[in-house]
Motif scaffolding. Sequence first.
Motif, PDB file in Angstrom:
ATOM      1  N   GLN A  13     -44.149  21.109  15.841  1.00  0.00           N
ATOM      2  CA  GLN A  13     -42.812  20.532  15.943  1.00  0.00           C
ATOM      3  C   GLN A  13     -42.634  19.369  14.975  1.00  0.00           C
ATOM      4  O   GLN A  13     -41.579  19.224  14.348  1.00  0.00           O
ATOM      5  CB  GLN A  13     -42.539  20.054  17.373  1.00  0.00           C
ATOM      6  N   ARG A  22     -36.404  15.116   8.402  1.00  0.00           N
ATOM      7  CA  ARG A  22     -36.330  14.128   9.478  1.00  0.00           C
ATOM      8  C   ARG A  22     -37.679  13.426   9.635  1.00  0.00           C
ATOM      9  O   ARG A  22     -38.693  13.927   9.192  1.00  0.00           O
ATOM     10  CB  ARG A  22     -35.907  14.812  10.772  1.00  0.00           C
ATOM     11  N   PRO A  24     -39.967  12.296  12.529  1.00  0.00           N
ATOM     12  CA  PRO A  24     -40.265  12.252  13.963  1.00  0.00           C
ATOM     13  C   PRO A  24     -41.001  10.952  14.319  1.00  0.00           C
ATOM     14  O   PRO A  24     -41.862  10.506  13.564  1.00  0.00           O
ATOM     15  CB  PRO A  24     -41.162  13.461  14.203  1.00  0.00           C
ATOM     16  N   LYS A  75     -41.897  17.838  23.597  1.00  0.00           N
ATOM     17  CA  LYS A  75     -40.709  17.833  22.732  1.00  0.00           C
ATOM     18  C   LYS A  75     -40.838  16.672  21.759  1.00  0.00           C
ATOM     19  O   LYS A  75     -40.914  15.520  22.163  1.00  0.00           O
ATOM     20  CB  LYS A  75     -39.457  17.683  23.580  1.00  0.00           C
ATOM     21  N   LEU A  77     -39.344  14.278  18.890  1.00  0.00           N
ATOM     22  CA  LEU A  77     -38.029  13.762  18.469  1.00  0.00           C
ATOM     23  C   LEU A  77     -38.189  12.847  17.279  1.00  0.00           C
ATOM     24  O   LEU A  77     -39.136  12.148  17.126  1.00  0.00           O
ATOM     25  CB  LEU A  77     -37.375  12.971  19.599  1.00  0.00           C
TER      26      LEU A  77
END
Length: 77
Positions: A13, A22, A24, A75, A77
């Motif tokens: 991920q 991005r 994380p 998860k 982010l």
Amino acid sequence: MRAEELVAEIYRQKTELQDQGRKPHQVIMSMEAWRHIRAWHLARGVMEQAAHMDYIGEDRIFEMDVLIDGIDSPKVL
């Protein structure tokens, strides 16, 4: 999920988000998953020559803060 699978999923991920441009900065997971990862990590022992390369810390993994929540799978982010 086994600890190795959890770690691999978190890394997957993270790299996916990085590939999208991005940055994380945190991962959310259950306390059970985090304890599982930490126990696996501790059982592997310390590699003295590569201690500076360790990717799991007390409250971080892959340089991201670990946040605890009651979710089923990690998860990033």
